[in-house]
Design a protein around this motif. Structure first.
Motif: not given
Length: 323
Positions: A228-233, A273-292
């Motif tokens: 999901x993170x790759x597609x979202x990037x 939800x927080x666990x998923x957000x942390x992994x998305x951040x680790x995969x390069x998604x900006x935390x400014x565009x994430x909410x748990x």
């Protein structure tokens, strides 16, 4: 929208000042009128007391006249008391003269008070006229200010319309990128059990990502989130920076009592939800565009008391939305 509120407040800040000025002016007029009324009341009380004193003196003079008449009668009937009656008569005459002098003095004082009150009335009338002129000037200024406020309201309405058009355009753009993102995920994860698109949300059943009662991603769950993170990037790189967007990760649970390290479904859904957000951040998604967010069991998809309904309600939802 915040800019619109600031402009609205800036346009209306002038109004309370004019209202306060007008209220202060009215209070001054009322105060002057109150002083005038109190002066009239005080003057009336003083004149009433003077009148009462004059009436008392008149009564005394009347009594003395009665006594004098009695003395004259007694003089005619008692020749032997003529000398004493003459002496009493002289005293009565002296007292009458004194009383007459007092009456004259009181009359002069009353005339002086009347003249002074007339002067005060004239002065208060002049002040009232001046206040009327000031009030007229204030009303003129108020009319001008109201016209200015009306003009500003028109400008604010125009700006609001333009802002709404701009927001609608950005929402439409975000909808286009959301459709592209979900379309790519649907192609990548098609026919996979426990994954589906529901409206504007991409839904993973919790069992696809997490072991029962746990907020630690399973190896399969890690792989799914990375996909999901790759597609979202790829999609997020195309979204213009002017569009305020976030990827919201919502954790949901069923309404069954929880038997794990978590105190309630609130903690479990939020932790997932927080666990998923942390992994998305680790995969390069900006935390400014994430909410748990965690919803516990209060947003179910299926209200039946069956294991299938419970499984549907245990889920992680992804929603691309504006901030």
């Amino acid at each position: 929208m915040a800019r619109r509120r600031r402009q609205t407040h800036a346009g209306l800040d002038a109004w309370p000042g004019y209202v306060d000025a007008l209220s202060t002016l009215l209070m001054v007029v009322i105060f002057v009128l109150l002083v005038f009324v109190l002066g009239q009341a005080f003057l009336s009380v003083v004149l009433a007391k003077r009148q009462q004193a004059m009436e008392q003196l008149t009564q005394q003079v009347s009594k003395l006249n009665d006594m004098l008449a009695l003395e004259h009668d007694r003089t005619r009937t008692l020749q032997l008391s003529v000398a004493s009656l003459r002496s009493a008569h002289d005293k009565d005459v002296a007292m009458a003269s004194s009383l007459t002098a007092q009456v004259s003095q009181l009359t002069a004082e009353r005339d002086n008070l009347a003249q002074a009150s007339q002067q005060q009335v004239a002065a208060l009338g002049a002040q009232l006229e001046e206040l009327r002129h000031q009030l007229g000037a204030a009303m003129t200024m108020l009319d001008i200010s109201q016209q200015q406020v009306h003009d500003r309201d028109h400008k604010i309405d125009d700006l609001g319309l333009k802002l709404n058009v701009a927001l609608a355009d950005k929402v439409e753009q975000l909808q286009r990128y959301r459709s592209e993102f979900f379309g790519r995920l649907r192609d990548i994860l098609k026919d996979q059990e426990g994954v589906q698109v529901v409206g504007d949300r991409f839904v993973f059943q919790s069992e696809v990502l997490f072991p029962p009662g746990s907020a630690e991603l399973s190896p399969k769950g890690v792989a799914e989130i990375r996909t999901l993170a790759r597609t979202f990037r790829q999609v997020s790189g195309q979204i213009p920076s002017a569009i305020p967007w976030i990827m919201r990760v919502d954790g949901h649970a069923d309404r069954q009592p929880i038997h794990s390290a978590f105190a309630s479904n609130w903690e479990l859904s939020s932790a997932r939800a927080i666990t998923v957000v942390k992994l998305l951040i680790a995969e390069g998604i900006s935390p400014q565009h994430l909410a748990a967010t965690g919803f516990a069991d209060f947003q179910p998809l299926d209200n039946h008391d069956t294991q299938a309904a419970y499984a549907r309600n245990r889920r992680i939802e992804f929603r691309l939305t504006d901030r």
